[in-house]
Design an enzyme around this catalytic site. Sequence first.
Site, PDB file in Angstrom:
ATOM      1  CG  HIS A 239      -1.709  -1.185   1.442  1.00 34.00           C
ATOM      2  ND1 HIS A 239      -2.887  -1.402   0.780  1.00 34.00           N
ATOM      3  CD2 HIS A 239      -1.519  -2.275   2.234  1.00 34.00           C
ATOM      4  CE1 HIS A 239      -3.399  -2.563   1.147  1.00 34.00           C
ATOM      5  NE2 HIS A 239      -2.591  -3.110   2.034  1.00 34.00           N
TER       6      HIS A 239
HETATM    7  C1  BDR Z   1      -2.130   0.432   5.885  1.00 35.08           C
HETATM    8  O1  BDR Z   1      -2.172  -0.148   7.177  1.00 35.08           O
HETATM    9  C2  BDR Z   1      -0.899  -0.613   7.545  1.00 35.08           C
HETATM   10  O2  BDR Z   1      -0.986  -1.892   8.092  1.00 35.08           O
HETATM   11  C3  BDR Z   1      -0.038  -0.593   6.304  1.00 35.08           C
HETATM   12  O3  BDR Z   1       1.304  -0.296   6.625  1.00 35.08           O
HETATM   13  C4  BDR Z   1      -0.680   0.494   5.469  1.00 35.08           C
HETATM   14  O4  BDR Z   1      -0.145   1.762   5.793  1.00 35.08           O
HETATM   15  C5  BDR Z   1      -3.023  -0.392   4.950  1.00 35.08           C
HETATM   16  O5  BDR Z   1      -4.331  -0.435   5.437  1.00 35.08           O
END
Ligand code: BDR
Length: 315
Positions: A239
């Site tokens: 992400h």
């Molecule tokens: C986001 O939540 C975190 O676990 C990841 O690093 C990312 O920033 C995705 O939902």
Amino acid sequence: MTRPLLVDTDPGCDDALAILLALEHADLEVVGLTTVHGNAPVDATTHNARAVLELVERPDVPVSRGADLPLISPLETAEHIHGIDGIRGDLPEPSSATQPVDSHAAQFIVEQARAHEGELTVAAVGPLTNVALALAIEPELPALLDELIVMGGAAFAPGNVTPLAEANFHSDPEAAHRVVRDADPTVIGLDVTRRATLPASWIEGLPRDDPLGRSIYEWATYYTEAVLERYGLETAAIHDALAIAQVVDEDILELESHFMEVGIDSELDRGALVCDPHGVTGERPNGRVAVDNDVDVDRYRELVIDAVDRALEVQ
Ligand code: BDR
Ligand code: CA
């Protein structure tokens, strides 16, 4: 000329790849990493940020430790996704070279925004507590920045923590509410970042005979089979790296300006990003949101793969 970039982060496997992309891209100068609770408590995410910098031999990048708790919500962490200490990989023990600076992350964000007035991009890829506190210290923060890019929410799709909410926004709904309302953000949500996967064959070809290669492999494979299956993915969504890719190439994503708000009123809506694409509220747009059309996944992958290649070459 390089663009100054500050990454507010909770490393985190996808955070680590985002940091690597930011450090390796020739157009960016990373002025600091600010750390926040999120994937693990802030002691661990700060340790992890320092360890990543040491691993890629960039101990010169300042680290500023930030909020250990959300503004109001109880702490919520994600070691079950990212690993026992909030990250996977073969990371070194941080040395004194990456000792955090004295300023709290919120103060550091304000300092850097003033030092690079009108030029600094902040990429916030964890819960938004530090950014909300920075906004409380300096309400003119949005005007001081070139751009605030946020990885968070799920504008047009279900969440990953509740049916409505994504992890970063659900971890500190009040902070997300304030930042989305007042900070003129560019929001890249889960519905779009789920496309930010890396090719399975490339991942399998990563060299695993040294700590950096092994770590990159583990960061790229942080989803369990169950998580892959739940979201119908072949490989893990990285992400946070998509937020950095958008900083260096604004054609990767399609953005639309809309009125947005983050739910804080009930258990059901806490942390949900509510977007008004048809203007039914009559409210003016308060930021830009990525839409799941025409995401240039190939270009995103090329950026990440180039960054990894460069990092591995230096070793
Ligand atoms: C986001 O939540 C975190 O676990 C990841 O690093 C990312 O920033 C995705 O939902
Ligand atoms: Ca993150």
